[in-house]
Enzyme design. Structure first.
Site, short mmCIF file in Angstrom:
data_model
loop_
_atom_site.label_atom_id
_atom_site.label_comp_id
_atom_site.label_asym_id
_atom_site.label_seq_id
_atom_site.Cartn_x
_atom_site.Cartn_y
_atom_site.Cartn_z
N LYS A 1 5.01 -17.86 1.40
CA LYS A 1 5.51 -16.49 1.27
C LYS A 1 7.03 -16.51 1.40
O LYS A 1 7.56 -16.92 2.43
CB LYS A 1 4.89 -15.60 2.36
CG LYS A 1 5.48 -14.20 2.45
CD LYS A 1 4.90 -13.45 3.66
CE LYS A 1 5.62 -12.12 3.89
NZ LYS A 1 5.12 -11.42 5.10
N ASP B 1 12.23 -7.87 3.94
CA ASP B 1 11.10 -6.94 3.91
C ASP B 1 11.45 -5.66 4.65
O ASP B 1 11.46 -5.63 5.88
CB ASP B 1 9.86 -7.59 4.53
CG ASP B 1 8.67 -6.64 4.54
OD1 ASP B 1 8.65 -5.69 3.71
OD2 ASP B 1 7.76 -6.85 5.35
N LYS C 1 9.50 0.35 7.58
CA LYS C 1 9.45 -0.12 8.97
C LYS C 1 10.36 0.73 9.84
O LYS C 1 11.39 1.23 9.36
CB LYS C 1 9.93 -1.57 9.06
CG LYS C 1 9.05 -2.61 8.39
CD LYS C 1 9.67 -3.99 8.56
CE LYS C 1 8.86 -5.05 7.83
NZ LYS C 1 7.57 -5.31 8.48
N ASP D 1 11.18 -13.24 7.03
CA ASP D 1 9.93 -13.13 6.28
C ASP D 1 9.84 -14.15 5.14
O ASP D 1 8.83 -14.20 4.46
CB ASP D 1 9.78 -11.71 5.73
CG ASP D 1 8.36 -11.18 5.91
OD1 ASP D 1 7.60 -11.78 6.69
OD2 ASP D 1 8.00 -10.19 5.25
N ASP E 1 3.81 -2.20 3.41
CA ASP E 1 4.34 -3.20 4.33
C ASP E 1 3.38 -4.38 4.49
O ASP E 1 3.71 -5.36 5.14
CB ASP E 1 4.64 -2.58 5.69
CG ASP E 1 5.53 -3.47 6.57
OD1 ASP E 1 6.26 -4.31 5.99
OD2 ASP E 1 5.49 -3.33 7.80
N GLU F 1 2.73 -6.52 2.27
CA GLU F 1 3.14 -7.01 0.95
C GLU F 1 3.03 -8.52 0.79
O GLU F 1 2.83 -9.02 -0.32
CB GLU F 1 4.59 -6.57 0.68
CG GLU F 1 5.68 -7.45 1.23
CD GLU F 1 5.63 -7.65 2.75
OE1 GLU F 1 5.96 -8.75 3.20
OE2 GLU F 1 5.24 -6.71 3.48
N ARG G 1 0.74 -10.61 1.62
CA ARG G 1 -0.57 -11.05 1.13
C ARG G 1 -0.72 -10.80 -0.37
O ARG G 1 -1.45 -11.51 -1.05
CB ARG G 1 -1.68 -10.38 1.93
CG ARG G 1 -1.76 -8.88 1.79
CD ARG G 1 -2.52 -8.23 2.93
NE ARG G 1 -1.75 -8.28 4.17
CZ ARG G 1 -2.21 -7.81 5.34
NH1 ARG G 1 -3.40 -7.25 5.42
NH2 ARG G 1 -1.46 -7.90 6.42
#
Length: 472
Positions: free
Chosen positions: A234, A239, A246, A257, A316, A318, A320
């Site tokens: 990933k 993010d 968030k 991230d 959020d 995202e 996956r």
């Protein structure tokens, strides 16, 4: 920090300081002084005795972690002085059996990141001398550990880089640089490729960013490879949470991230430098999840590369979505895979469940998961298994699509995220796949052990340890 090997008699080796690792102060030459200073031979205890030019550092047991922490602590003490050289006796005893931990602990513990400091400290040219009986006996360990530590520090550098100057195309360009340095292949695809190949989940996550999403594919293909391994990372270079924004304090540190993708890139570099006899592919989805008029939305239904439909309930969740398409791409493009591992700072739930220092390992094959945990522990990383179950599997069902991107329950979030990814693993690969949730150990807001503030390079050492263990 330079590390060198010397086979002379220890007393004849010249150095400014001696580093002495002890697990008890009895029978040491400076026992009285240490007792007077109330020194305790425990992890992270360290003292410099300028008069005798010795650094004493404690360790509690002979494990990799304890030894690595001890030498890292000693190195930090050395760095705080003007001394240029220090020696340590590895000619006999327990320390001679822990060379890997000593080398990696020293190199990882001496790491600093000051790219954004206006006034940088002058880099000291210091040397750590390992005095051994037989140089040949540890040369291989020395060379391998130098590569591994360098790879970890490369991952740390990437993770610590800010989103303003580390966005998807920069990540892709760095992957190309690493590939050139390691002599491996690297292909990069933009959003036109994602659209043509129906990678709509990944494409949607990056839609609102001014930075184009990039699919990175690094390949190491030695002759007569014994196995074929695929690593998927990933690479969320930042993010914001998207429209499911968030809170402000949760948005700080979200440069982390991309840690899964950084680990994959650094590992591919190390695998090639080590010349491991396995074909290894690294797939990274480099994306920025931002807010804008074209942002994907809660209530959207996305169609992934394998045709599965995903109801978006939270933008959020995202990572996956990016991994889903990357996993599909890997299985479509690469045949006869022996193992497929993915790495992601995927869920805060994993941090809540197992703490800040531990990776959550998920998958369908119990033996494979346990072997992965064992590799992590042998490499100096912490990991534990989180098991799937039929009841949590039901919580990601959707009334309007095949699955939802978050569960209908707030509990077991790390596991339900892993179960979501399981939907994008082909039947023939179910028992070959492991999901590593590195949300806890990938980034720390306080130093721990031989890890400084910031990125830790989580995932690199345990993956290399697993791969090296395949030949045993």
């Amino acid at each position: 920090m330079k590390i060198s090997i010397n086979t002379k008699n220890y007393k004849k080796v010249k150095a400014d300081l001696e580093i002495i690792l002890i697990n008890e102060i009895e029978d040491t030459k400076d026992e009285e002084v240490l007792e007077a200073l109330d020194f305790k031979a425990v992890d992270e205890a360290c003292i410099l005795l300028p008069e005798s030019k010795k650094i004493y550092v404690g360790f509690e047991d002979d494990t990799y972690d304890s030894i690595a922490i001890a030498i890292a602590t000693a190195v930090k003490k050395l760095q705080s002085t003007k001394y240029k050289t220090a020696k340590i006796d590895l000619s006999s005893g327990a320390l001679s059996e822990n060379v890997k931990a000593l080398i990696e602990g020293a190199l990882l513990g001496s790491y600093t990141f000051d790219r954004y400091k206006s006034e940088k400290k002058e880099k000291k040219k210091q040397e750590l001398i390992f005095v051994v009986e037989d140089e040949a006996s540890i040369n291989e360990v020395l060379n391998d550990s130098k590569v591994i530590a360098k790879a970890v520090n490369k991952a740390r550098d990437m993770v610590n880089s800010t989103p303003q100057d580390f966005y998807p195309i920069v990540m892709a360009d760095l992957a190309k640089e690493l590939a050139v340095d390691a002599g491996i292949d690297c292909k990069v695809y933009g959003e036109n490729f994602l659209e043509k190949n129906h990678m709509n989940a990944m494409l949607s996550v990056g839609r609102a960013s001014v930075h184009e999403s990039q699919l990175i594919h690094m390949s190491y293909k030695p002759k007569n490879a014994k196995k074929k391994i695929v690593l998927v990372g990933k690479g969320l270079t930042y993010d914001s949470g998207g429209l499911s924004l968030k809170p402000a304090d949760f948005m700080v540190t979200m440069k982390l991230d991309k840690a899964g993708g950084c680990a994959v890139m650094a590992t591919l570099w190390a695998v090639a430098k080590l010349g491991l006899p396995y074909e290894v592919h690294g797939i990274v989805g480099a994306v920025e999840n931002m807010v804008g008029g074209d942002a994907y939305k809660p209530d959207d239904v996305l169609v992934a590369k394998n045709g599965k439909t995903i109801e978006v309930r939270n933008t959020d969740a995202e990572g996956r979505l990016v991994l889903a398409d990357c996993l599909c791409y890997a299985q479509d493009e690469i045949e006869d895979i022996d193992y497929i591992f993915d790495y992601a700072t995927l869920t805060g739930a994993c941090v809540v469940g197992v703490g800040e220092y531990t990776t959550g390992i998920m998958g369908n094959d119990d033996i494979l998961k346990r072997n992965a945990v064992l590799s992590a522990l042998k490499s100096g990383e912490y990991a534990t298994t989180l098991d799937f179950n039929r009841y949590l599997r039901k919580t990601i069902k959707s009334e309007v699509a095949d699955i939802c991107n978050i569960a209908s329950t707030r509990y077991g979030g790390a596991i339900t995220a892993g179960i979501f990814l399981d939907n994008f693993i082909c039947e023939e690969n179910k028992d070959k796949w492991i999901h590593f949730d590195i949300a806890g150990p990938a980034y720390a807001q306080k130093s721990w052990g031989y890890n400084p503030y910031g990125g830790s390079g989580a995932g690199v050492r345990m993956t290399i340890e697993f791969l090296k263990g395949l030949g045993k």
